[in-house]
Design a protein around this motif. Structure first.
Motif, PDB file in Angstrom:
ATOM      1  N   GLU A 204       3.195   4.400   8.004  1.00 19.24           N
ATOM      2  CA  GLU A 204       2.914   2.736   7.306  1.00 19.24           C
ATOM      3  C   GLU A 204       1.440   3.995   6.150  1.00 19.24           C
ATOM      4  O   GLU A 204       0.844   2.889   5.335  1.00 19.24           O
ATOM      5  N   ALA A 205       0.952   4.810   6.628  1.00 19.56           N
ATOM      6  CA  ALA A 205      -0.331   4.734   6.031  1.00 19.56           C
ATOM      7  C   ALA A 205       0.107   6.000   4.839  1.00 19.56           C
ATOM      8  O   ALA A 205      -0.233   5.872   3.640  1.00 19.56           O
ATOM      9  N   ALA A 206       1.550   6.682   4.479  1.00 23.81           N
ATOM     10  CA  ALA A 206       2.011   6.876   3.179  1.00 23.81           C
ATOM     11  C   ALA A 206       3.056   5.755   2.407  1.00 23.81           C
ATOM     12  O   ALA A 206       2.567   6.222   1.224  1.00 23.81           O
ATOM     13  N   VAL A 207       2.648   4.154   2.745  1.00 24.17           N
ATOM     14  CA  VAL A 207       2.972   3.675   1.749  1.00 24.17           C
ATOM     15  C   VAL A 207       0.845   2.988   1.393  1.00 24.17           C
ATOM     16  O   VAL A 207       0.246   2.196   1.654  1.00 24.17           O
ATOM     17  N   PRO A 208       1.687   3.068  -0.542  1.00 24.98           N
ATOM     18  CA  PRO A 208       0.182   2.634  -1.269  1.00 24.98           C
ATOM     19  C   PRO A 208      -0.125   0.988  -0.439  1.00 24.98           C
ATOM     20  O   PRO A 208       0.907   0.495  -0.390  1.00 24.98           O
ATOM     21  N   THR A 209      -1.484   1.115  -0.647  1.00 19.91           N
ATOM     22  CA  THR A 209      -1.733  -0.304  -0.641  1.00 19.91           C
ATOM     23  C   THR A 209      -2.905  -0.632  -1.511  1.00 19.91           C
ATOM     24  O   THR A 209      -3.010  -1.706  -1.879  1.00 19.91           O
ATOM     25  N   GLU A 210      -2.815   0.471  -2.515  1.00 15.76           N
ATOM     26  CA  GLU A 210      -3.393  -0.229  -3.769  1.00 15.76           C
ATOM     27  C   GLU A 210      -3.386   1.260  -4.835  1.00 15.76           C
ATOM     28  O   GLU A 210      -2.922   1.699  -4.378  1.00 15.76           O
ATOM     29  N   LEU A 211      -3.474   0.618  -6.512  1.00 15.72           N
ATOM     30  CA  LEU A 211      -3.215   1.491  -7.653  1.00 15.72           C
ATOM     31  C   LEU A 211      -4.222   2.732  -7.341  1.00 15.72           C
ATOM     32  O   LEU A 211      -5.314   2.647  -6.580  1.00 15.72           O
ATOM     33  N   SER A 212      -3.338   3.918  -7.448  1.00 15.61           N
ATOM     34  CA  SER A 212      -4.004   4.996  -7.408  1.00 15.61           C
ATOM     35  C   SER A 212      -5.449   4.888  -8.816  1.00 15.61           C
ATOM     36  O   SER A 212      -5.452   4.556  -9.047  1.00 15.61           O
ATOM     37  N   ASP A 213      -6.137   6.012  -8.000  1.00 10.70           N
ATOM     38  CA  ASP A 213      -7.506   6.518  -9.178  1.00 10.70           C
ATOM     39  C   ASP A 213      -7.077   7.647 -10.160  1.00 10.70           C
ATOM     40  O   ASP A 213      -7.374   7.974 -11.304  1.00 10.70           O
ATOM     41  N   LYS A 214      -6.064   8.635  -9.886  1.00  5.94           N
ATOM     42  CA  LYS A 214      -5.342   9.219 -10.767  1.00  5.94           C
ATOM     43  C   LYS A 214      -3.733   8.411 -10.773  1.00  5.94           C
ATOM     44  O   LYS A 214      -2.889   7.878 -10.833  1.00  5.94           O
ATOM     45  N   TYR A 215      -3.989   8.368 -12.669  1.00  2.00           N
ATOM     46  CA  TYR A 215      -2.776   8.136 -13.346  1.00  2.00           C
ATOM     47  C   TYR A 215      -1.642   8.748 -13.448  1.00  2.00           C
ATOM     48  O   TYR A 215      -0.481   8.026 -13.647  1.00  2.00           O
ATOM     49  N   VAL A 216      -1.513   9.870 -12.843  1.00  2.00           N
ATOM     50  CA  VAL A 216      -0.215  10.120 -12.742  1.00  2.00           C
ATOM     51  C   VAL A 216      -0.300  11.149 -10.963  1.00  2.00           C
ATOM     52  O   VAL A 216      -0.650  11.762 -10.721  1.00  2.00           O
ATOM     53  N   ASP A 217       0.607  10.185 -10.150  1.00  2.00           N
ATOM     54  CA  ASP A 217      -0.116  10.349  -8.470  1.00  2.00           C
ATOM     55  C   ASP A 217       1.600  10.360  -7.865  1.00  2.00           C
ATOM     56  O   ASP A 217       2.107   8.903  -7.918  1.00  2.00           O
ATOM     57  N   PHE A 218       2.175  10.926  -7.354  1.00  2.00           N
ATOM     58  CA  PHE A 218       3.668  11.147  -7.217  1.00  2.00           C
ATOM     59  C   PHE A 218       4.045  10.330  -6.018  1.00  2.00           C
ATOM     60  O   PHE A 218       4.312   9.933  -5.129  1.00  2.00           O
ATOM     61  N   ASN A 219       2.123  10.399  -4.785  1.00  2.00           N
ATOM     62  CA  ASN A 219       2.674   9.546  -3.707  1.00  2.00           C
ATOM     63  C   ASN A 219       2.098   8.266  -3.806  1.00  2.00           C
ATOM     64  O   ASN A 219       2.220   7.540  -2.907  1.00  2.00           O
ATOM     65  N   ASN A 220       2.344   7.381  -5.071  1.00  2.00           N
ATOM     66  CA  ASN A 220       1.362   7.315  -5.024  1.00  2.00           C
ATOM     67  C   ASN A 220       2.081   5.833  -6.173  1.00  2.00           C
ATOM     68  O   ASN A 220       1.199   5.912  -7.182  1.00  2.00           O
ATOM     69  N   MET A 221       3.368   5.783  -6.798  1.00  2.00           N
ATOM     70  CA  MET A 221       3.558   5.808  -7.979  1.00  2.00           C
ATOM     71  C   MET A 221       3.588   4.142  -8.089  1.00  2.00           C
ATOM     72  O   MET A 221       4.935   3.953  -7.940  1.00  2.00           O
TER      73      MET A 221
END
Length: 247
Positions: free
Chosen positions: A62-79
């Protein structure tokens, strides 16, 4: 008299023997009961440990599923990006999620999609393709949904594996993203802002194609990628972004 004494002695001796056997029997019972109790405690502990492991695994998933946009423009853990205010994540969000967020249906998505996914969503016929017109149809956002199961699955359950957003020219006119889309980076992103936020790309194609890639963990011959295209004649501002996901 002697006979009576001998008889009394025999009775006493038999009594002592029986008592000794009874004590041994009681000791065996106590040991057996104790062993059984220990086994039960061990089993309970193992069950609790397994349950804890399951809960921990579920929490980690559950923690691995993003809940908000990343603060990084390139984030392969939060596409991720947003569609009509709803967070959509490559490898997680389904066609049904987009329909629930307001995507207009173009087919009966309860139908079974039989094509399985083998690592590349760009293979012809592999993905369900959906083009969302942006603004006055000068540009489109292309979405590809793939079946991650070995057997067939309803089209609505296919998972987002690719997005190509080509509305930057319209965004600049409107001063914001078009038709409900929103990304982690600003609509008028420049090449310098990108590298300042996310570092240098894995490689460049020509002067204006910035490719960020990561080797997939399951399909090791494939890559996840986030690709930015820039207008090198107009202040190096963004013209297009596309993201490809594979397990």
């Amino acid at each position: 008299m002697k006979k009576q004494f001998i008889a009394a002695a025999l009775i006493a001796a038999l009594g002592l023997t029986a008592c000794g056997e009874s004590e041994k029997s009681d000791n065996k019972t106590e040991k057996t009961t104790g062993a059984a109790t220990t086994a039960e405690i061990t089993t309970e502990a193992a069950t609790e440990a397994a349950t804890t492991a399951e809960i921990t695994t579920e929490a980690a998933t559950e923690a691995a599923v993003p809940t908000e946009l990343s603060d990084k423009y390139v984030d392969f853990n939060n596409m991720s990006f947003k569609y009509n205010g709803h967070l959509m994540t490559l490898g997680v969000s389904t066609l049904q999620d987009f329909l629930d967020a307001g995507l207009e249906p173009k087919d009966n998505y309860d139908k079974v999609w039989k094509e399985s996914f083998y690592g590349d969503p760009h293979v012809a016929g592999c993905a369900i393709e959906y083009s969302v017109p942006l603004g006055n149809s000068e540009a489109y956002c292309d979405l590809y949904f793939c079946n991650l199961k070995e057997e067939g699955t309803p089209m609505k359950d296919c998972v987002l594996c690719y997005i190509c957003y080509d509305g930057s020219k319209l965004d600049k006119k409107n001063g914001e993203y078009c038709n409900g889309f929103e990304f982690a980076f600003p609509y008028n992103l420049t090449a310098d802002e990108l590298t300042a936020n996310s570092g240098e790309p894995t490689y460049k194609e020509g002067e204006n194609g910035f490719f960020y890639t990561e080797t997939s963990t399951v399909f090791t011959d494939e890559e996840r990628s986030i690709v930015f295209s820039f207008d090198n004649k107009n202040d190096w501002t963004i013209t297009c972004v596309n993201m490809t996901w594979t397990p």
